[in-house]
Scaffold this active site. Structure first.
Site, PDB file in Angstrom:
ATOM      1  N   HIS A   1       0.892  -1.234  -0.029  1.00  0.00           N
ATOM      2  CA  HIS A   1      -0.048   0.016  -0.296  1.00  0.00           C
ATOM      3  C   HIS A   1       0.900   1.117   0.072  1.00  0.00           C
ATOM      4  O   HIS A   1       2.062   1.267   0.186  1.00  0.00           O
ATOM      5  CB  HIS A   1      -0.912  -0.106   1.136  1.00  0.00           C
ATOM      6  CG  HIS A   1       0.057   0.289   2.385  1.00  0.00           C
ATOM      7  ND1 HIS A   1       0.565  -0.723   3.289  1.00  0.00           N
ATOM      8  CD2 HIS A   1       0.146   1.340   3.470  1.00  0.00           C
ATOM      9  CE1 HIS A   1       1.307  -0.394   4.081  1.00  0.00           C
ATOM     10  NE2 HIS A   1       1.060   1.017   4.324  1.00  0.00           N
TER      11      HIS A   1
ATOM     12  N   ARG B   1       7.686  -8.781  15.718  1.00  0.00           N
ATOM     13  CA  ARG B   1       7.922  -7.238  15.251  1.00  0.00           C
ATOM     14  C   ARG B   1       7.111  -6.304  15.949  1.00  0.00           C
ATOM     15  O   ARG B   1       5.768  -6.544  15.452  1.00  0.00           O
ATOM     16  CB  ARG B   1       8.368  -7.494  13.779  1.00  0.00           C
ATOM     17  CG  ARG B   1       8.673  -6.123  13.085  1.00  0.00           C
ATOM     18  CD  ARG B   1       9.205  -6.008  11.767  1.00  0.00           C
ATOM     19  NE  ARG B   1       9.503  -4.626  11.215  1.00  0.00           N
ATOM     20  CZ  ARG B   1       8.755  -3.808  10.715  1.00  0.00           C
ATOM     21  NH1 ARG B   1       7.258  -4.054  10.900  1.00  0.00           N
ATOM     22  NH2 ARG B   1       9.146  -2.668  10.531  1.00  0.00           N
TER      23      ARG B   1
ATOM     24  N   ASP C   1       0.976   5.179   1.867  1.00  0.00           N
ATOM     25  CA  ASP C   1       0.108   5.870   2.808  1.00  0.00           C
ATOM     26  C   ASP C   1      -0.406   6.989   2.102  1.00  0.00           C
ATOM     27  O   ASP C   1       0.030   7.765   1.390  1.00  0.00           O
ATOM     28  CB  ASP C   1       1.171   6.346   3.846  1.00  0.00           C
ATOM     29  CG  ASP C   1       1.870   5.265   4.597  1.00  0.00           C
ATOM     30  OD1 ASP C   1       1.445   4.063   4.435  1.00  0.00           O
ATOM     31  OD2 ASP C   1       2.617   5.303   5.354  1.00  0.00           O
TER      32      ASP C   1
ATOM     33  N   HIS D   1       4.766   0.038  -0.070  1.00  0.00           N
ATOM     34  CA  HIS D   1       5.461  -0.815   0.935  1.00  0.00           C
ATOM     35  C   HIS D   1       4.723  -1.960   1.398  1.00  0.00           C
ATOM     36  O   HIS D   1       3.382  -1.921   1.330  1.00  0.00           O
ATOM     37  CB  HIS D   1       6.288   0.238   1.994  1.00  0.00           C
ATOM     38  CG  HIS D   1       5.214   0.970   2.421  1.00  0.00           C
ATOM     39  ND1 HIS D   1       4.613   2.304   2.113  1.00  0.00           N
ATOM     40  CD2 HIS D   1       4.567   1.020   3.730  1.00  0.00           C
ATOM     41  CE1 HIS D   1       3.841   2.817   2.858  1.00  0.00           C
ATOM     42  NE2 HIS D   1       3.928   2.233   3.800  1.00  0.00           N
TER      43      HIS D   1
END
Ligand SMILES: O=C(O)CCC(=O)C(=O)O
Ligand SMILES: [Fe+2]
Length: 358
Positions: free
Chosen positions: A229, A297, A231, A287
């Site tokens: 996607h 994570r 941002d 990304h």
């Protein structure tokens, strides 16, 4: 009502796409979470996205180059205390280690912005992501009281750290935004809402804590932490835990390449609105996040955008006869609405040189 409330209200998500899997009890990757078209990282990729020391006298030109070529870079000497970054990471790990019944007390509502759930973009994919998110705007007290009903000190500690971090992120985002604008050769006078007469208008922001639990079996390569996607913000400042990699960007002619964490550094992403403001000169890069079968994570993403109802358009100093405006003026709310309908194709809706279904 802020831009998110207004947009999310008109584009509610399916309730079943809010509740994440109970990752703590899952001991294999269910079919619902197995992604098949999952291009791997180009093993021949060399180099990394730029790492820019903000104290470097050439910082502005380095930022310009990074925004044009990559749309992503890492910053050091950013002024955010390391101890605060560590505290945010510890609080994030603590939050996501709560048992399912406890963290679900902070579940986001179908039309809501804040609270716990699956990333909103799950809606666009047939498979689910191996991640969970806790969203806030300002103080998370409303959720903290439900998460830890009898632990007042814990509520206060969580809220204080999250508020302090957002305050610091707002200052840093403002600084990064101004550097990006200057790097385009524009002055703050060229950007309407930054003019002193408009300074009473506050930028809108959104803060996400992301968690990518350990993926239990050797199929972790088929799991997707966060699907590709861009941002929608002007810019995003991301803290990623240093324990493990996972974030990747898509480069033209390169394919997917990792953005490895660097201790104490922060990642800055150019968002779609900055792509518009720069008349396409700065990239809002695709990304995604992959997961692994050894490390949990976490990351913290601060999305910075214009004040409510302010329309972003290509900066006046970049427009002339040979460089017509590529986009029409658009507010964050309008972009969020278009994303809810067209997802990664949303920018096309606002392009002047494309005829698309609006
Ligand atoms: O966790 C990450 O590294 C990235 C998260 C992200 O892209 C987002 O929250 O928009
Ligand atoms: Fe993102």
């Amino acid at each position: 009502m802020n831009s998110f409330s207004a947009s999310f209200k008109s584009n509610p998500v399916d309730f079943h796409k809010i509740i994440p899997l109970d990752f703590k009890t899952a001991n294999k990757l269910p079919d619902s979470h197995k992604w098949t078209d999952h291009p791997i990282v180009n093993p021949f990729t060399v180099g990394t996205v730029p790492i820019i020391n903000l104290s470097d006298p050439n910082a502005i030109s380095l930022i310009k180059h990074a925004c044009e070529k990559w749309g992503v870079f890492q910053i050091t000497n950013h002024g955010i205390p390391l101890n605060l970054l560590r505290q945010v990471e510890l609080q994030t790990l603590g939050l996501f280690s709560l048992p399912a019944h406890q963290i679900l007390s902070a579940l986001r509502s179908p039309e809501g912005i804040t609270g716990y759930g699956q990333p909103r973009i799950s809606f666009f994919f047939p498979k689910l992501m191996w991640s969970e998110v806790f969203s806030m705007i300002g103080s998370p007290i409303e959720h903290a009281t439900k998460l830890w009903p009898h632990q007042h000190a814990r509520q206060a500690n969580f809220c204080n750290i999250m508020e302090e971090y957002q305050k610091e992120m707002k200052k840093l985002s403002e600084k990064m935004f101004k550097l990006m604008v200057e790097s385009l050769g524009a002055t703050l006078e060229d950007v309407d809402w930054l003019k002193p007469t408009m300074s009473c208008k506050e930028p809108e922001t959104l803060f996400h804590l992301n968690s990518y639990p350990v993926c239990p079996d050797s199929d972790s390569g088929c799991a997707m932490g966060f699907a590709p996607h861009t941002d929608s913000s002007l810019l995003t400042v991301l803290y990623q835990s240093t324990t493990t990699s996972g974030l990747q960007i898509f480069g033209d002619n390169i394919g997917w390449m990792p953005v490895h964490p660097i201790s104490g550094a922060l990642v800055v992403n150019v968002g779609d609105l900055m792509h518009i403001l720069s008349n396409g000169q700065f990239k809002s890069t695709l990304h995604r996040v992959l997961v692994n079968n050894t490390h949990h994570r976490v990351s913290a993403a601060y999305f910075y955008g214009p004040p409510k109802d302010v329309k972003i358009s290509p900066s006046i100093n970049l427009i002339d006869h040979d460089h017509p405006p590529l986009f029409c003026p658009v507010s964050w709310k309008e972009l969020l609405d278009a994303k809810a309908k067209h997802f990664n194709k949303a920018l096309e809706v606002f392009r002047n040189d494309m005829v698309t279904a609006k």
